[in-house]
Write an enzyme that holds these catalytic residues in place. Structure first.
Site, mmCIF file in Angstrom:
data_model
loop_
_atom_site.group_PDB
_atom_site.id
_atom_site.type_symbol
_atom_site.label_atom_id
_atom_site.label_comp_id
_atom_site.label_asym_id
_atom_site.label_seq_id
_atom_site.Cartn_x
_atom_site.Cartn_y
_atom_site.Cartn_z
ATOM 1 N N TYR A 23 -0.381 12.216 9.010
ATOM 2 C CA TYR A 23 -0.179 10.763 8.987
ATOM 3 C C TYR A 23 -0.947 10.036 10.091
ATOM 4 O O TYR A 23 -0.927 8.813 10.146
ATOM 5 C CB TYR A 23 1.307 10.434 9.116
ATOM 6 C CG TYR A 23 2.137 10.980 7.971
ATOM 7 C CD1 TYR A 23 2.063 10.406 6.704
ATOM 8 C CD2 TYR A 23 2.985 12.074 8.155
ATOM 9 C CE1 TYR A 23 2.816 10.890 5.652
ATOM 10 C CE2 TYR A 23 3.742 12.576 7.111
ATOM 11 C CZ TYR A 23 3.655 11.987 5.859
ATOM 12 O OH TYR A 23 4.393 12.484 4.816
ATOM 13 N N HIS A 28 0.261 2.941 7.832
ATOM 14 C CA HIS A 28 1.688 2.889 8.131
ATOM 15 C C HIS A 28 1.987 3.276 9.584
ATOM 16 O O HIS A 28 3.085 3.037 10.071
ATOM 17 C CB HIS A 28 2.434 3.831 7.185
ATOM 18 C CG HIS A 28 3.701 3.256 6.624
ATOM 19 N ND1 HIS A 28 4.010 1.906 6.623
ATOM 20 C CD2 HIS A 28 4.770 3.867 6.037
ATOM 21 C CE1 HIS A 28 5.187 1.711 6.051
ATOM 22 N NE2 HIS A 28 5.676 2.873 5.696
ATOM 23 N N PHE A 75 10.661 9.910 10.724
ATOM 24 C CA PHE A 75 9.978 9.360 9.559
ATOM 25 C C PHE A 75 10.421 7.914 9.386
ATOM 26 O O PHE A 75 11.506 7.512 9.789
ATOM 27 C CB PHE A 75 10.182 10.190 8.284
ATOM 28 C CG PHE A 75 9.390 11.474 8.315
ATOM 29 C CD1 PHE A 75 8.058 11.495 7.945
ATOM 30 C CD2 PHE A 75 9.976 12.646 8.761
ATOM 31 C CE1 PHE A 75 7.313 12.664 7.997
ATOM 32 C CE2 PHE A 75 9.244 13.820 8.822
ATOM 33 C CZ PHE A 75 7.909 13.824 8.451
ATOM 34 N N ASN A 77 11.481 5.682 7.162
ATOM 35 C CA ASN A 77 12.678 5.119 6.541
ATOM 36 C C ASN A 77 13.949 5.324 7.356
ATOM 37 O O ASN A 77 14.973 4.696 7.063
ATOM 38 C CB ASN A 77 12.874 5.713 5.140
ATOM 39 C CG ASN A 77 11.793 5.275 4.175
ATOM 40 O OD1 ASN A 77 10.860 4.560 4.536
ATOM 41 N ND2 ASN A 77 11.908 5.687 2.928
ATOM 42 N N ASP A 102 3.390 -2.040 10.976
ATOM 43 C CA ASP A 102 2.327 -2.488 10.082
ATOM 44 C C ASP A 102 2.876 -3.575 9.170
ATOM 45 O O ASP A 102 4.089 -3.682 8.973
ATOM 46 C CB ASP A 102 1.802 -1.316 9.245
ATOM 47 C CG ASP A 102 2.896 -0.710 8.369
ATOM 48 O OD1 ASP A 102 3.874 -0.172 8.936
ATOM 49 O OD2 ASP A 102 2.799 -0.790 7.129
ATOM 50 N N ASN A 123 10.466 -0.827 5.156
ATOM 51 C CA ASN A 123 11.600 0.095 5.221
ATOM 52 C C ASN A 123 11.958 0.521 6.641
ATOM 53 O O ASN A 123 13.119 0.779 6.944
ATOM 54 C CB ASN A 123 11.331 1.334 4.367
ATOM 55 C CG ASN A 123 11.415 1.037 2.881
ATOM 56 O OD1 ASN A 123 12.125 0.131 2.465
ATOM 57 N ND2 ASN A 123 10.667 1.783 2.083
#
Length: 211
Positions: A23, A28, A75, A77, A102, A123
């Protein structure tokens, strides 16, 4: 009744993102990248790194006052679990937190500072609001542009390239400056300066179009 007046000192700056090498550099993870820019701008050894509250936290001082820089490792969420867990541990109120994330509704290269508001469909912010039980934390939104309909997930997990990558890099530098401005002089001054900020390339484009 809250006594929040928008002038509370910022004690915790949180960058939202997803952990893991796959990632790194994705849209994100703009929040993580702003934290990295901030740390790179401080003298080596100024901040002490530790793993606490499901996060990497860098603790140090800014202008004689304590400051924490947090990168949740839950993570996106579930970001609120880390943010609220650390805030409770240190006795930090929502009004003393600045969250960097973001934003799909801002073009690549644009920034937006706010003193509160909704989650805007993000989220990570939704999780932070739910776990803190408050939406009164400050925010810095970093524009990553909007994808074609239906491609949001793949888009936010994609990386920048070409001119877009250059523009985004400039906005990350500006975002780190915006955080330092908010820490040093308050949100109002930082908002006045950086909510109108645009990358040089964008300014040049507008100038060329008007000629």
């Amino acid at each position: 009744m809250s006594n929040y007046d928008g002038n509370e000192r910022i004690l915790l700056v949180v960058g939202l993102g997803n952990p893991g090498a796959e990632y790194e550099g994705t849209r994100h993870n703009a929040g993580f990248m702003v934290i990295d820019r901030l740390l790179a701008g401080f003298p080596a050894g100024r901040f002490e790194a530790r793993h606490v509250a499901q996060s990497f936290v860098h603790a140090g001082m800014f202008r004689g006052k304590p400051l924490f820089l947090q990168k949740p490792q839950t993570f996106m969420n579930l970001s609120g679990l880390a943010v609220a867990g650390f805030a409770r541990k240190e006795g930090i109120r929502p009004e003393e937190i600045l969250v960097v994330s973001d934003d799909l509704d801002l073009p690549v290269g644009r920034l937006r500072l706010r003193t509160g508001g909704s989650d805007g469909g993000h989220n990570g912010l939704k999780s932070v609001i739910a776990e803190l039980g408050s939406a009164s934390f400050r925010r810095l939104r970093v524009g990553v542009g909007r994808p074609a309909p239906g491609g949001t997930i793949d888009y936010v997990l994609s990386k920048f390239d070409g001119a877009e990558a250059e523009r985004f890099g400039l906005s990350l530098d500006a975002a780190a400056e915006a955080v330092r401005a908010a820490l040093a002089g308050g949100m109002s001054r930082a908002m006045n300066k950086f909510n109108a900020w645009a990358p040089p390339a964008e300014d040049e484009e507008k100038t060329n179009q008007s000629q």
